[in-house]
Design a protein around this motif. Sequence first.
Motif, short mmCIF file in Angstrom:
data_model
loop_
_atom_site.label_atom_id
_atom_site.label_comp_id
_atom_site.label_asym_id
_atom_site.label_seq_id
_atom_site.Cartn_x
_atom_site.Cartn_y
_atom_site.Cartn_z
N LEU A 203 -15.69 -7.38 -12.60
CA LEU A 203 -15.81 -8.52 -11.91
C LEU A 203 -14.38 -9.34 -12.19
O LEU A 203 -13.70 -9.91 -11.23
CB LEU A 203 -16.83 -9.39 -12.49
CG LEU A 203 -16.89 -10.88 -11.78
CD1 LEU A 203 -17.07 -10.98 -10.33
CD2 LEU A 203 -18.23 -11.68 -12.65
N LEU A 204 -13.75 -8.98 -13.44
CA LEU A 204 -12.66 -9.90 -13.66
C LEU A 204 -11.27 -9.16 -12.65
O LEU A 204 -10.79 -10.10 -12.12
CB LEU A 204 -12.13 -9.65 -15.19
CG LEU A 204 -10.61 -10.14 -15.52
CD1 LEU A 204 -10.57 -11.52 -15.43
CD2 LEU A 204 -10.42 -9.67 -16.84
N GLY A 205 -11.47 -7.93 -12.78
CA GLY A 205 -10.51 -7.43 -11.81
C GLY A 205 -10.51 -7.87 -10.27
O GLY A 205 -9.56 -8.02 -9.57
N LYS A 206 -11.90 -7.88 -9.78
CA LYS A 206 -11.83 -8.63 -8.33
C LYS A 206 -11.60 -10.03 -8.26
O LYS A 206 -10.88 -10.25 -7.03
CB LYS A 206 -13.67 -8.47 -8.14
CG LYS A 206 -14.09 -6.98 -8.05
CD LYS A 206 -15.81 -7.28 -7.76
CE LYS A 206 -16.52 -5.78 -7.84
NZ LYS A 206 -17.83 -5.98 -7.84
N ILE A 207 -11.78 -10.77 -9.21
CA ILE A 207 -11.35 -12.23 -9.24
C ILE A 207 -10.04 -12.34 -9.18
O ILE A 207 -9.23 -12.80 -8.42
CB ILE A 207 -11.97 -13.14 -10.27
CG1 ILE A 207 -13.45 -13.01 -10.05
CG2 ILE A 207 -11.41 -14.33 -10.21
CD1 ILE A 207 -13.84 -13.68 -8.88
N VAL A 208 -8.97 -11.70 -10.26
CA VAL A 208 -7.66 -11.41 -9.94
C VAL A 208 -7.07 -10.98 -8.82
O VAL A 208 -6.05 -11.39 -8.44
CB VAL A 208 -7.14 -10.64 -11.36
CG1 VAL A 208 -5.85 -10.58 -11.29
CG2 VAL A 208 -7.75 -11.22 -12.45
N THR A 209 -7.68 -9.86 -8.42
CA THR A 209 -7.20 -9.18 -6.98
C THR A 209 -7.19 -10.24 -5.87
O THR A 209 -6.34 -10.35 -5.08
CB THR A 209 -8.01 -7.89 -6.67
OG1 THR A 209 -7.88 -7.06 -8.03
CG2 THR A 209 -7.48 -7.52 -5.29
N ALA A 210 -8.56 -10.93 -5.76
CA ALA A 210 -8.55 -11.77 -5.03
C ALA A 210 -7.61 -13.22 -4.92
O ALA A 210 -7.06 -13.61 -3.92
CB ALA A 210 -10.08 -12.31 -4.81
N ALA A 211 -7.20 -13.47 -6.11
CA ALA A 211 -6.65 -14.73 -6.35
C ALA A 211 -5.11 -14.47 -5.82
O ALA A 211 -4.46 -15.31 -5.46
CB ALA A 211 -6.53 -15.28 -7.80
N PHE A 212 -4.94 -13.18 -6.19
CA PHE A 212 -3.21 -12.86 -5.78
C PHE A 212 -3.24 -12.15 -4.61
O PHE A 212 -2.11 -11.72 -4.07
CB PHE A 212 -2.74 -11.92 -6.86
CG PHE A 212 -2.31 -12.77 -7.99
CD1 PHE A 212 -1.25 -13.54 -8.22
CD2 PHE A 212 -3.43 -12.64 -9.19
CE1 PHE A 212 -1.20 -14.23 -9.36
CE2 PHE A 212 -3.11 -13.34 -10.31
CZ PHE A 212 -2.04 -14.02 -10.38
N GLY A 213 -4.27 -12.05 -3.63
CA GLY A 213 -4.23 -11.41 -2.31
C GLY A 213 -3.53 -11.97 -1.23
O GLY A 213 -2.95 -11.40 -0.57
N GLN A 214 -3.25 -13.37 -1.33
CA GLN A 214 -2.53 -13.98 -0.68
C GLN A 214 -1.80 -15.14 -1.45
O GLN A 214 -2.52 -16.18 -1.48
CB GLN A 214 -3.25 -14.65 0.72
CG GLN A 214 -3.65 -13.74 1.53
CD GLN A 214 -5.10 -14.17 2.40
OE1 GLN A 214 -6.26 -14.87 2.01
NE2 GLN A 214 -4.50 -14.13 3.85
N ARG A 215 -0.54 -14.76 -1.76
CA ARG A 215 0.08 -15.84 -2.82
C ARG A 215 0.18 -17.04 -2.39
O ARG A 215 0.25 -17.71 -3.40
CB ARG A 215 1.23 -14.84 -3.41
CG ARG A 215 1.19 -13.50 -4.14
CD ARG A 215 2.44 -13.46 -4.76
NE ARG A 215 2.90 -13.93 -5.87
CZ ARG A 215 2.78 -13.84 -6.98
NH1 ARG A 215 2.16 -12.58 -7.45
NH2 ARG A 215 3.34 -14.70 -7.82
N ARG A 216 0.46 -17.17 -1.26
CA ARG A 216 0.90 -18.59 -0.83
C ARG A 216 -0.32 -19.56 -0.68
O ARG A 216 -0.31 -20.81 -0.64
CB ARG A 216 1.76 -18.54 0.56
CG ARG A 216 2.96 -17.89 0.25
CD ARG A 216 3.92 -18.11 1.35
NE ARG A 216 5.09 -17.51 1.17
CZ ARG A 216 6.27 -17.54 1.95
NH1 ARG A 216 6.00 -18.16 3.12
NH2 ARG A 216 7.38 -17.02 1.69
N LYS A 217 -1.51 -18.93 -0.62
CA LYS A 217 -2.89 -19.69 -0.48
C LYS A 217 -3.27 -20.14 -1.73
O LYS A 217 -3.12 -19.57 -2.95
CB LYS A 217 -3.83 -18.97 0.16
CG LYS A 217 -3.45 -18.71 1.79
CD LYS A 217 -4.54 -18.32 2.54
CE LYS A 217 -4.27 -17.95 3.92
NZ LYS A 217 -5.14 -17.44 4.81
#
Length: 268
Positions: A203-217
């Motif tokens: 789950l940590l991996g999913k959250i981190v991936t989502a947070a950096f998926g669109q860096r400017r957002k």
Amino acid sequence: MSEQHQARKRFGQNFLSDPNIIRKIIDAIRPVEGERIVEIGPGLGAMTEPLMERLGHLHVVEIDRDLIARLKTTHPPERLTIHEGDALKFDFGSLAADGTPLRVVGNLPYNISTPILFHLADFAERVKDMTFMLQKEVVMRMVAEPGTEEYGRLSVMLQYRFNMGRLFDVPPGAFRPAPKVMSSIVRMVPRPVTECTAADYALLGKIVTAAFGQRRKTLRNTLRGWLDEADFAALALDPGLRGEKLSVAEFVRIADYLAAAGRGGAPA
């Protein structure tokens, strides 16, 4: 014989050839006789031979059949154990099955550096340390601090599991053929298991991936579906921040909050 082998692009081969740099790397690794060390991608043996001199016996993982044949003709099996195949699929834990801590070293192929680092992280509990040469740009991302341009998914996920430090740079001229980029030596030392406290690592991996998926957002957008305004308030987090502003501990806190609420599945 080393001059006859043509570096293969599909394996990301650039062979280290500068004796001063090789000596510096071996001194940084500080191999001690009796330790169990595995070298990923020994290539033409630039690091293999000086490692063997200090250790007595070395394990290597190599995928190139020509290089494997060369290693077999130049080093007896009682000095060198060759594991033939892809390091991305190799079970590094098997080398530490008897409880002996494993040390991992190598000039990692730049074209697979990120996936191999994540693969190796799976064996952190059986590893004493890892010392690698990688593209400098990748190393800067690995050791980056929150709030910097280089800080991202790789930084968070590796720093969660390892204490890391960049040792020194290696110029392109130290290789044959010379790559177009600067390289760096990085050391990764697994953090104690007691410090790796995430309730749900996946789950940590999913959250981190989502947070950096669109860096400017902002987090309000990248974590939409995971967190709403009430969740941000409960976590005391500003939803207007971007992922690069959060520390590793803050990402763990978000994941643990969701895990405790039973919301570890796909975002709503």
